[in-house]
Design a protein around this motif. Structure first.
Motif, PDB file in Angstrom:
ATOM      1  N   GLU A 222       3.748   2.425   3.622  1.00  0.00           N
ATOM      2  CA  GLU A 222       3.322   2.998   4.900  1.00  0.00           C
ATOM      3  C   GLU A 222       4.426   2.952   5.948  1.00  0.00           C
TER       4      GLU A 222
ATOM      5  N   VAL B 237       1.522   5.324   0.071  1.00  0.00           N
ATOM      6  CA  VAL B 237       0.921   6.539   0.613  1.00  0.00           C
ATOM      7  C   VAL B 237       1.746   7.732   0.124  1.00  0.00           C
TER       8      VAL B 237
ATOM      9  N   ARG C 294       0.859  -1.181   0.000  1.00  0.00           N
ATOM     10  CA  ARG C 294       0.000   0.000   0.000  1.00  0.00           C
ATOM     11  C   ARG C 294       0.894   1.230   0.000  1.00  0.00           C
TER      12      ARG C 294
END
Length: 181
Positions: free
Chosen positions: A62, A51, A49
């Motif tokens: 992250e 960011v 993920r």
């Protein structure tokens, strides 16, 4: 002579002057999308993920974002030193000594001319008189001084040089020219 056709990838029997002069358009293959591929190794089961950083907008995992934000903050607040190309160009030349002293940045200003407006107005008056055919009035410059001997007008420095020479020249007796008959 054998040639090579890039599109067909096989030899041709054309003469070099008969071959196509422009190569076919090259289209690179699409780059693989590394973010959509599953991660191999110990983190294989965890989806990646990304960011975005609040300062620079780049995307990080992250777990890496906190470390990047600290570094990004430091670099964003620092002012970068402006690179001086003059120093690099002058390196190894005689000009380098002037650059080191900062003399290359000194602007040599010309002295401002006084009375340009009056000179312009006088010029305009002369042009106007010339168009109408009327004689222009004599121009009197208030900064000029008059020689008492010859009544010519000079600026201050030229007048100081001229006056003693003019006085001496006029004090001499005129030479008598004798003509033979």
């Amino acid at each position: 002579e054998l040639g090579y056709d890039r599109r067909l990838r096989e030899p041709t029997k054309q003469h070099p002057s008969q071959r196509e002069t422009t190569p076919p358009e090259f289209v690179p293959p699409p780059a693989p999308d590394i973010f959509s591929q599953p991660i191999e190794g110990e983190d294989a089961g965890i989806p990646l993920r990304l960011v975005p950083c609040g300062i620079c907008g780049r995307k990080f995992g992250e777990d890496r974002l906190a470390r990047h934000t600290n570094i990004c903050n430091k670099t964003a607040t620092k002012q970068r030193k402006v690179f001086d190309t003059t120093k690099q160009r002058a390196e190894g030349t005689d000009y380098a000594q002037y650059v080191a002293r900062g003399m290359h940045k000194v602007e040599h200003s010309k002295p401002k001319t006084k009375g340009w407006k009056n000179a312009h107005d006088e010029f305009q008056q002369i042009v106007k008189c010339a168009r109408t055919g009327v004689a222009a009035p004599p121009i009197e410059n208030p900064d000029y001084i008059t020689c008492p001997t010859c009544n010519r007008r000079f600026n201050e420095t030229a007048g100081k040089r001229h006056m003693p020479v003019c006085k001496e020249r006029n004090s001499r007796k005129p030479m008598k020219i004798s003509r033979k008959k």
